[in-house]
Design an enzyme around this catalytic site. Structure first.
Site, PDB file in Angstrom:
ATOM      1  N   HIS A 102      56.351 -52.475  -0.079  1.00  0.00           N
ATOM      2  CA  HIS A 102      57.124 -53.716  -0.157  1.00  0.00           C
ATOM      3  C   HIS A 102      56.220 -54.925   0.032  1.00  0.00           C
ATOM      4  O   HIS A 102      55.327 -54.917   0.886  1.00  0.00           O
ATOM      5  CB  HIS A 102      58.226 -53.718   0.907  1.00  0.00           C
ATOM      6  CG  HIS A 102      59.096 -52.504   0.849  1.00  0.00           C
ATOM      7  ND1 HIS A 102      58.887 -51.406   1.657  1.00  0.00           N
ATOM      8  CD2 HIS A 102      60.151 -52.208   0.051  1.00  0.00           C
ATOM      9  CE1 HIS A 102      59.789 -50.485   1.378  1.00  0.00           C
ATOM     10  NE2 HIS A 102      60.563 -50.939   0.396  1.00  0.00           N
ATOM     11  N   SER A 159      65.477 -51.093  -1.612  1.00  0.00           N
ATOM     12  CA  SER A 159      64.868 -51.828  -0.505  1.00  0.00           C
ATOM     13  C   SER A 159      64.197 -53.125  -0.930  1.00  0.00           C
ATOM     14  O   SER A 159      63.981 -54.001  -0.091  1.00  0.00           O
ATOM     15  CB  SER A 159      63.841 -50.940   0.209  1.00  0.00           C
ATOM     16  OG  SER A 159      62.875 -50.449  -0.691  1.00  0.00           O
ATOM     17  N   ASP A 182      54.069 -53.696   3.654  1.00  0.00           N
ATOM     18  CA  ASP A 182      53.943 -52.307   4.078  1.00  0.00           C
ATOM     19  C   ASP A 182      53.560 -51.460   2.873  1.00  0.00           C
ATOM     20  O   ASP A 182      53.077 -51.981   1.870  1.00  0.00           O
ATOM     21  CB  ASP A 182      55.225 -51.814   4.767  1.00  0.00           C
ATOM     22  CG  ASP A 182      56.429 -51.720   3.837  1.00  0.00           C
ATOM     23  OD1 ASP A 182      56.261 -51.855   2.598  1.00  0.00           O
ATOM     24  OD2 ASP A 182      57.552 -51.515   4.331  1.00  0.00           O
TER      25      ASP A 182
END
Length: 367
Positions: free
Chosen positions: A334, A43, A331
């Protein structure tokens, strides 16, 4: 420090991109010798592949496909796990390339500028990431399919040249250690070392296959300070706001083993050149000393709920800060676009103690 000329070039490049398009007319005509950028990982580098997975897959319904992700730059969610651009977007801009498109994005792909295979939740080991994500071996299978497609279109000789000139950017392994530390919080050191060896063994097997297909210039972001993310702290109230040493130990073991493996490749694989970015310490210093880098908060996320806003960004109800650029974390795991820009600058042309033995800029400049 970057030269004035480099700063001007970066500014012009950034301004040349439209938030609503990853491709710009100014990039349609380019020299034959320009190096492509191929992206693999999880991610931290995923530009939206998971959006195009089967709708029954949990990865396809990830929060990064919903607001407030993407809104700082793109003004809508793109599948990127940030409020805006991520590291490969900035690397592409520095190299005067289009943003690498998600491999699974529908439509015609030419691949001559590169493509992005990364998938949020991916692990090196199948089953070690989030269910439904595109694991590392599957990303390799997509790369092989792309190589075959290029060969049919350009011919074997030109495809080999393209893949040999290209730069390959990777960030993967974090999910393998997140899951292991969560499921084995009291694992003895010997078991941790065995797990790291298994991850490194599978990782290097994929890299050897990419090398055998022509890849020579490898840029790797090492595993970051997993124990210091807002999400890890939120999941472990007993830490009392401190970092999880169990997660950090695995990251350090992995990073040492990764460097040793790459040095062996350098000796045994002709033409193999590599760059390792020390994400562990670069991110760690921004967490510990946010004001040193222009941030106001290095411990809590801009978006989320619960302690440290460490979870559920994009899933109502959640809190959202007014200015993501003041935060290191967007978040629970990230970084913000502002942090990503700083990290990408270090990958591109950082000092030897952070990025080496080559910088990514130097890899692009190699014949």
């Amino acid at each position: 420090m970057a030269s004035l000329a480099y700063c001007v070039l970066l500014l012009v490049t950034v301004l040349s991109f439209s938030p609503d398009s990853c491709f710009c007319a100014s990039h349609q005509s380019k020299p034959e010798h320009k190096a492509a950028l191929f992206v693999f990982g999880d991610s931290l580098l995923d530009s939206g592949n998971n959006k195009y997975l089967n709708n029954s897959s949990p990865a396809a319904n990830a929060p990064a496909n919903r607001p407030p992700y993407g809104e700082t730059y793109f003004k809508h969610a793109t599948g990127r796990y940030s409020d805006g651009r991520i590291v490969p977007d900035f690397i592409a801009q520095f190299a005067k390339l289009p943003f690498p498109r998600p491999y699974l994005q529908p439509g015609a792909h030419h691949f001559t500028d590169g493509v992005n295979f990364a998938s949020g939740g991916a692990g090196v080991l199948p089953g070690n990431g989030n269910f439904g994500a595109i694991d590392f071996p599957t990303q390799l299978s997509y790369f092989k399919a792309m190589e075959k497609s290029l060969g049919q279109r350009l011919g074997v000789k030109e495809t080999k040249k393209l893949l040999g000139r290209a730069v390959y950017l990777f960030s993967i392994g974090g999910n393998d250690y997140f899951s292991y530390a969560t499921n084995n919080p009291n694992a003895p050191q010997i078991y941790k070392r065995q797990h790291v060896a298994m991850v490194i063994g599978n990782l290097t097997s994929v890299l050897k296959e990419i090398y055998n297909l022509g890849g020579r210039k490898i840029a790797f972001q090492n595993v970051g300070p997993l124990g210091c993310t807002p999400g890890t702290k939120a999941m472990n109230p007993a830490l009392d706001g401190n970092c999880s040493e169990a997660h950090l130990t695995l990251a350090r073991l992995h990073n040492r083993a990764l460097f040793i493996a790459f040095k062996k490749f350098e000796k045994s694989l002709p033409g193999f050149k590599f760059s390792i970015f020390d994400y562990y310490n670069a991110a760690g210093d921004r967490i510990s000393n946010p004001s040193k880098y222009g941030f106001k908060n290095g411990t809590s996320a801009c978006c989320g709920s619960g302690p440290f806003r460490g979870s559920k960004c994009g899933t109502e109800p959640y809190e959202l800060c007014s200015n993501p650029s003041e935060y290191v974390w967007f978040d629970g795991a990230h970084t913000t676009e502002s942090a990503n820009h700083q990290l990408a600058e270090l990958i591109w042309n950082g000092p030897q103690n952070i990025t080496g033995p080559y910088t990514v800029k130097e890899l692009f400049e190699l014949a």
